[in-house]
Scaffold this motif. Structure first.
Motif, PDB file in Angstrom:
ATOM      1  N   MET A 277     -28.799  50.764  19.180  1.00 45.01           N
ATOM      2  CA  MET A 277     -29.137  49.894  18.071  1.00 45.01           C
ATOM      3  C   MET A 277     -30.645  49.702  18.060  1.00 45.01           C
ATOM      4  O   MET A 277     -31.228  49.293  19.057  1.00 45.01           O
ATOM      5  CB  MET A 277     -28.414  48.556  18.219  1.00 45.01           C
ATOM      6  N   LYS A 278     -31.255  50.020  16.937  1.00 47.05           N
ATOM      7  CA  LYS A 278     -32.705  49.883  16.813  1.00 47.05           C
ATOM      8  C   LYS A 278     -33.086  48.418  16.648  1.00 47.05           C
ATOM      9  O   LYS A 278     -32.282  47.588  16.253  1.00 47.05           O
ATOM     10  CB  LYS A 278     -33.195  50.683  15.608  1.00 47.05           C
ATOM     11  N   ALA A 279     -34.356  48.135  16.943  1.00 45.35           N
ATOM     12  CA  ALA A 279     -34.875  46.786  16.730  1.00 45.35           C
ATOM     13  C   ALA A 279     -34.764  46.459  15.244  1.00 45.35           C
ATOM     14  O   ALA A 279     -34.920  47.326  14.387  1.00 45.35           O
ATOM     15  CB  ALA A 279     -36.326  46.708  17.184  1.00 45.35           C
ATOM     16  N   GLY A 280     -34.459  45.220  14.965  1.00 44.58           N
ATOM     17  CA  GLY A 280     -34.331  44.791  13.585  1.00 44.58           C
ATOM     18  C   GLY A 280     -33.378  43.628  13.475  1.00 44.58           C
ATOM     19  O   GLY A 280     -32.895  43.096  14.486  1.00 44.58           O
ATOM     20  N   PRO A 281     -33.062  43.217  12.255  1.00 47.34           N
ATOM     21  CA  PRO A 281     -32.234  42.022  12.073  1.00 47.34           C
ATOM     22  C   PRO A 281     -30.828  42.155  12.640  1.00 47.34           C
ATOM     23  O   PRO A 281     -30.272  41.171  13.141  1.00 47.34           O
ATOM     24  CB  PRO A 281     -32.202  41.824  10.551  1.00 47.34           C
ATOM     25  N   GLU A 282     -30.244  43.358  12.619  1.00 51.96           N
ATOM     26  CA  GLU A 282     -28.900  43.529  13.167  1.00 51.96           C
ATOM     27  C   GLU A 282     -28.902  43.301  14.676  1.00 51.96           C
ATOM     28  O   GLU A 282     -28.050  42.612  15.220  1.00 51.96           O
ATOM     29  CB  GLU A 282     -28.346  44.927  12.848  1.00 51.96           C
ATOM     30  N   ARG A 283     -29.874  43.888  15.350  1.00 50.66           N
ATOM     31  CA  ARG A 283     -29.963  43.712  16.804  1.00 50.66           C
ATOM     32  C   ARG A 283     -30.238  42.257  17.157  1.00 50.66           C
ATOM     33  O   ARG A 283     -29.674  41.715  18.105  1.00 50.66           O
ATOM     34  CB  ARG A 283     -31.026  44.622  17.395  1.00 50.66           C
ATOM     35  N   MET A 284     -31.105  41.621  16.381  1.00 49.73           N
ATOM     36  CA  MET A 284     -31.427  40.215  16.636  1.00 49.73           C
ATOM     37  C   MET A 284     -30.177  39.340  16.508  1.00 49.73           C
ATOM     38  O   MET A 284     -29.955  38.442  17.320  1.00 49.73           O
ATOM     39  CB  MET A 284     -32.518  39.734  15.686  1.00 49.73           C
TER      40      MET A 284
END
Length: 160
Positions: A11-18
């Protein structure tokens, strides 16, 4: 009981990971007093082999590499059981109360799970009949683990 998540795909950094990380952080705090110790997430790259069966076999080997000896295996699969949040929490509590030390939730790659891995699972779960992108499936898993902890704690987060 130690809880882990093992997933094919990063999972790349971004709102989903956050968002997923936010639920997992909440799980750490809520689950610990209940005997549910979140240990973390292991991510593995998707296989690049030529056929779907080959890819699933290779990915199953990667997922198995992260599993503790004798751990409970909960596998996400579209053909699995669809549980309510309360039933999911009860299943986790039963494994914990039976004295099981480790529980791993396994998320497969785009081709799904290898049949041998799926048939050896303690519980095969479905998030529903719809197909979700990997990132959303991870968020749902993180949220449901947190929700299960709140249900077991009697916390008002879950409103049945």
């Amino acid at each position: 009981m130690r809880l882990t998540i093992a997933a094919i795909g990063r999972m790349k950094a971004g709102p989903e990971r956050m968002l997923a990380d936010r639920y997992l952080d909440r799980l750490k705090k809520t689950g610990a007093p209940l005997g549910l110790d979140y240990q973390g997430l292991s991510e593995y790259p998707e296989s690049r082999l030529g056929t779907a069966p080959e890819r699933k076999r290779e990915e199953a080997q990667r997922l198995r590499s992260s599993l503790a000896e004798g751990s409970i295996h909960l596998i996400l699969d579209e053909r699995g059981k669809t549980l309510s949040s309360e039933e999911f929490a009860a299943a986790i509590a039963t494994f914990r109360d039976d004295g099981r030390r480790d529980l791993a939730l396994l998320i497969g790659g785009p081709d799904g799970h290898d049949d041998a891995l799926r048939s050896g699972a303690n519980l095969v779960l479905s998030l529903g009949r719809m197909t979700y992108p990997h990132q959303i499936a991870r968020i749902l898993v993180a949220e449901q683990l947190y929700r299960a902890a709140t249900i077991l704690a009697g916390h008002p987060y879950h409103r049945a």
